[in-house]
Write a protein that holds these residues in place. Structure first.
Motif, PDB file in Angstrom:
ATOM      1  N   ALA A 175       0.835  -1.209   0.000  1.00 42.94           N
ATOM      2  CA  ALA A 175       0.000   0.000   0.000  1.00 42.94           C
ATOM      3  C   ALA A 175       0.865   1.252   0.000  1.00 42.94           C
ATOM      4  CB  ALA A 175      -0.935  -0.009   1.214  1.00 42.94           C
ATOM      5  N   ALA A 176       1.983   1.207   0.727  1.00 42.61           N
ATOM      6  CA  ALA A 176       2.904   2.345   0.753  1.00 42.61           C
ATOM      7  C   ALA A 176       3.457   2.619  -0.639  1.00 42.61           C
ATOM      8  CB  ALA A 176       4.042   2.072   1.740  1.00 42.61           C
ATOM      9  N   PHE A 177       3.869   1.562  -1.343  1.00 40.18           N
ATOM     10  CA  PHE A 177       4.371   1.738  -2.706  1.00 40.18           C
ATOM     11  C   PHE A 177       3.292   2.319  -3.616  1.00 40.18           C
ATOM     12  CE2 PHE A 177       7.968  -1.024  -1.636  1.00 40.18           C
ATOM     13  CZ  PHE A 177       8.983  -0.394  -2.334  1.00 40.18           C
ATOM     14  N   ASP A 178       2.076   1.818  -3.504  1.00 41.10           N
ATOM     15  CA  ASP A 178       1.002   2.329  -4.344  1.00 41.10           C
ATOM     16  C   ASP A 178       0.762   3.818  -4.091  1.00 41.10           C
ATOM     17  OD1 ASP A 178       0.066   0.529  -6.198  1.00 41.10           O
ATOM     18  OD2 ASP A 178      -1.275  -0.486  -4.812  1.00 41.10           O
ATOM     19  N   ALA A 179       0.783   4.210  -2.821  1.00 39.99           N
ATOM     20  CA  ALA A 179       0.556   5.611  -2.481  1.00 39.99           C
ATOM     21  C   ALA A 179       1.676   6.500  -3.021  1.00 39.99           C
ATOM     22  CB  ALA A 179       0.430   5.778  -0.969  1.00 39.99           C
ATOM     23  N   VAL A 180       2.914   6.051  -2.879  1.00 36.55           N
ATOM     24  CA  VAL A 180       4.046   6.840  -3.368  1.00 36.55           C
ATOM     25  C   VAL A 180       4.022   6.924  -4.884  1.00 36.55           C
ATOM     26  CG1 VAL A 180       6.566   6.939  -3.524  1.00 36.55           C
ATOM     27  CG2 VAL A 180       5.477   6.352  -1.354  1.00 36.55           C
ATOM     28  N   ARG A 181       3.574   5.868  -5.546  1.00 31.38           N
ATOM     29  CA  ARG A 181       3.515   5.855  -7.006  1.00 31.38           C
ATOM     30  C   ARG A 181       2.428   6.768  -7.563  1.00 31.38           C
ATOM     31  NH1 ARG A 181       5.558   1.436  -9.933  1.00 31.38           N
ATOM     32  NH2 ARG A 181       7.060   0.241  -8.719  1.00 31.38           N
TER      33      ARG A 181
END
Length: 219
Positions: A175-181
Motif C-alpha cells: 500500500a505504501a508503494f502504491d501511495a508513493v507511485r
C-alpha cells in the motif's frame, strides 16, 4: 503531480522484493542534498536510485554508482516533474524527489503509519491513508517531509497511542508503494477520520470527499 497507474499486485510485490535484495548494510542518504552527477559513487547515489526505482524510472540493481542508467533515469524524472533535464541531481531535483518520493527508511515510516492506522481497512483504504500522508508532504500547510508530517503533534492517533511502533505486514508495504507511485483514492484529501469514533468537532467542518471503509476523507 504525475499520476502513475496502479500496477498489479504481483508487479508491485516483485518490485518490493527486488529492492529489498539490494538494501546495503549502511544507512542510505544523509539529510543534506549533495550535488550528484555522472561519476559520483556513494550512499547518496543509492538513495537516489531507490527513489527513482519506486517510480519505475530506474530499473537496474541498486549499486550506488552514478552511471549511464542512473543519468537516464534522472533525466526521465526531471522531464516528468518539471525540472531541467540535464541528468544531474542538484538542489531542484532533490526538492522534487523528496516531495514526490520516499527513501527506504521513509518507506518504513509510511508502512508503519498505514499498518497502525488502517490495518483493518480494505486495501484501497490502506492506500488512501498513505495518499493522505503524501498529500500532506506536498502541501504547503504541513511539514515537507514524512517525519515532520507523521510526528507532528496530534496528527495521527496511532503515533499518540503507541500503535505506530507495531511491525507492519507486507500489505502495508505494498500500500505504501502504491501511495508513493501516485494512486490517490482520496482525491487529494489532507484529512481522514472514523465517524463512529471521532470526537473532534473541527474535523466535521472539513469538506468531505469520499468514504472508504470506516474512514471519511476530507479536504
Amino acid at each position: 503531480m504525475v499520476t502513475i497507474k496502479r500496477q498489479s499486485w504481483k508487479t508491485i510485490t516483485a518490485l518490493f522484493l527486488s529492492i529489498l535484495l539490494f538494501i546495503p548494510l549502511f544507512a542510505p542518504a544523509a539529510e543534506a542534498a549533495p550535488l550528484l552527477k555522472p561519476g559520483s559513487s556513494n550512499g547518496d547515489v543509492w538513495d537516489l536510485q531507490y527513489r527513482l526505482k519506486t517510480l519505475d524510472f530506474y530499473t537496474q540493481p541498486l549499486d550506488g554508482q552514478y552511471g549511464p542508467n542512473t543519468t537516464a533515469a534522472v533525466k526521465r524524472f526531471q522531464q516528468e516533474y518539471g525540472v531541467p533535464a540535464d541528468g544531474i541531481t542538484g538542489a531542484l531535483t532533490w526538492r522534487q524527489l523528496k516531495k514526490y518520493t520516499l527513501n527506504q527508511a521513509e518507506m518504513d515510516i509510511m508502512a508503519k503509519v498505514i499498518y497502525s492506522e488502517a490495518r483493518g481497512e480494505p486495501y484501497k483504504g490502506q492506500v488512501a491513508v498513505g495518499a493522505v500522508v503524501m498529500n500532506r508532504i506536498q502541501s504547503s500547510e504541513f511539514p515537507n517531509d514524512i517525519r515532520g508530517v507523521v510526528f507532528q503533534p496530534r496528527a495521527f492517533t496511532a503515533v499518540d497511542d503507541g500503535q505506530y511502533w507495531l511491525t507492519p505486514d507486507r500489505t502495508a508495504y505494498l500500500a505504501a508503494f502504491d501511495a508513493v507511485r501516485g494512486w490517490d483514492p482520496t482525491y487529494e484529501s489532507l484529512y481522514y477520520f472514523n465517524p463512529k469514533t471521532a470526537t473532534s468537532k473541527w474535523i466535521w467542518t472539513r469538506p468531505q470527499v469520499v468514504q472508504i471503509g470506516n474512514h471519511i476523507f476530507a479536504h
